[in-house]
Design an enzyme around this catalytic site. Structure first.
Site, PDB file in Angstrom:
ATOM      1  N   ASP A  19       0.862  -1.182   0.000  1.00  0.00           N
ATOM      2  CA  ASP A  19       0.000   0.000   0.000  1.00  0.00           C
ATOM      3  C   ASP A  19       0.897   1.230   0.000  1.00  0.00           C
ATOM      4  O   ASP A  19       1.566   1.532   1.004  1.00  0.00           O
ATOM      5  CB  ASP A  19      -0.901  -0.014   1.230  1.00  0.00           C
ATOM      6  N   TYR A  36     -11.024  15.153  -6.966  1.00  0.00           N
ATOM      7  CA  TYR A  36     -10.095  14.432  -7.839  1.00  0.00           C
ATOM      8  C   TYR A  36      -9.289  15.404  -8.701  1.00  0.00           C
ATOM      9  O   TYR A  36      -8.063  15.315  -8.790  1.00  0.00           O
ATOM     10  CB  TYR A  36     -10.863  13.452  -8.717  1.00  0.00           C
ATOM     11  N   GLY A  37      -9.973  16.352  -9.323  1.00  0.00           N
ATOM     12  CA  GLY A  37      -9.279  17.344 -10.132  1.00  0.00           C
ATOM     13  C   GLY A  37      -8.330  18.185  -9.294  1.00  0.00           C
ATOM     14  O   GLY A  37      -7.212  18.499  -9.706  1.00  0.00           O
ATOM     15  N   ALA A  38      -8.764  18.529  -8.082  1.00  0.00           N
ATOM     16  CA  ALA A  38      -7.937  19.371  -7.219  1.00  0.00           C
ATOM     17  C   ALA A  38      -6.652  18.665  -6.805  1.00  0.00           C
ATOM     18  O   ALA A  38      -5.566  19.253  -6.827  1.00  0.00           O
ATOM     19  CB  ALA A  38      -8.732  19.784  -5.977  1.00  0.00           C
TER      20      ALA A  38
END
Length: 227
Positions: A51, A142-144
């Site tokens: 992970d 997500y975009g940030a």
């Protein structure tokens, strides 16, 4: 070294690098996906289930990772809201959890793996991080978080440039809704769904292509100098 190497773009990049004669190590959380990838790629590849967001797990894995790394591809991540569901706007805890999950999956994974391997990066090594055009076009957390990769990558390039090491972000577009990433062509070439940008801290370069994992992988190969 390829994080997220068991599926999607990471696996496609691994396939191209193996075909070019490189040895690859695939990192990921799902042992079964990594095993499938290694079975397909052959003896030039090996799997390391870990992970990448867990510092202790990464530290423990270092003993089994190569002492020298020529190419580091950080391709782990994805929009965790697509798995967990988007949070309700008035549920502040859910909003926090959503943002934290996307940050860990897409930024922290890349940061931790890169820092763990800094002492092992060869001179003239290549670091390539998987961004997204959503960094400039929305898609919430997500975009940030994908946008956050760009200044960090630029700083990496500045810090490591004296050793001939480069750091870049490749930001693919997304296929049309419901399309298979290996077979679905974009509806309009050059649309926001098709746009793919290679962001170089020194020289900006934009490329418009169809949105297939294999096509995105080709650009990773170019940036790493393995074309």
């Amino acid at each position: 070294m390829i994080t997220g190497g068991g599926t999607g773009i990471g696996r496609a990049v691994a396939s191209r690098l193996v075909a070019a004669g490189d040895q690859v190590v695939l990192l990921g959380r799902r042992p079964e996906k990594l095993a499938d990838a290694v079975a397909e790629l052959g003896p030039a590849s090996r799997a390391m289930p870990v992970d990448a967001t867990d510092p202790a797990a990464l530290q423990a894995a270092l003993g089994e990772l190569p002492e020298r790394v020529d190419v580091l591809i950080n391709a782990a991540g994805g929009n965790t809201d697509l798995v967990d569901g988007a949070p309700a706007a008035d549920d502040l805890k859910a909003v926090r959890d959503s943002w934290s999950a996307n940050f860990e999956a897409n930024v922290l994974s890349a940061v931790l793996v890169t820092h763990a391997l800094l002492p092992r990066l060869a001179d003239d090594a290549r670091i390539v991080n998987l961004g997204s055009v959503t960094a400039r076009s929305g898609q919430g957390s997500y975009g940030a978080v994908k946008a956050a990769l760009e200044p960090w990558t630029s700083e990496l390039a500045f810090q490591l440039g004296s050793r001939g090491i480069t750091a870049n972000v490749i930001s693919p577009g997304r296929p049309p809704s419901g399309a298979d990433p290996e077979s679905g062509r974009c509806h309009r070439r050059g649309s926001r769904h098709c746009r793919q940008s290679i962001v170089d801290p020194a020289n900006q370069l934009a490329v418009n292509i169809i949105c297939r994992d294999s096509q995105v992988a080709m650009n990773f190969e170019i940036v790493t100098g393995r074309d």
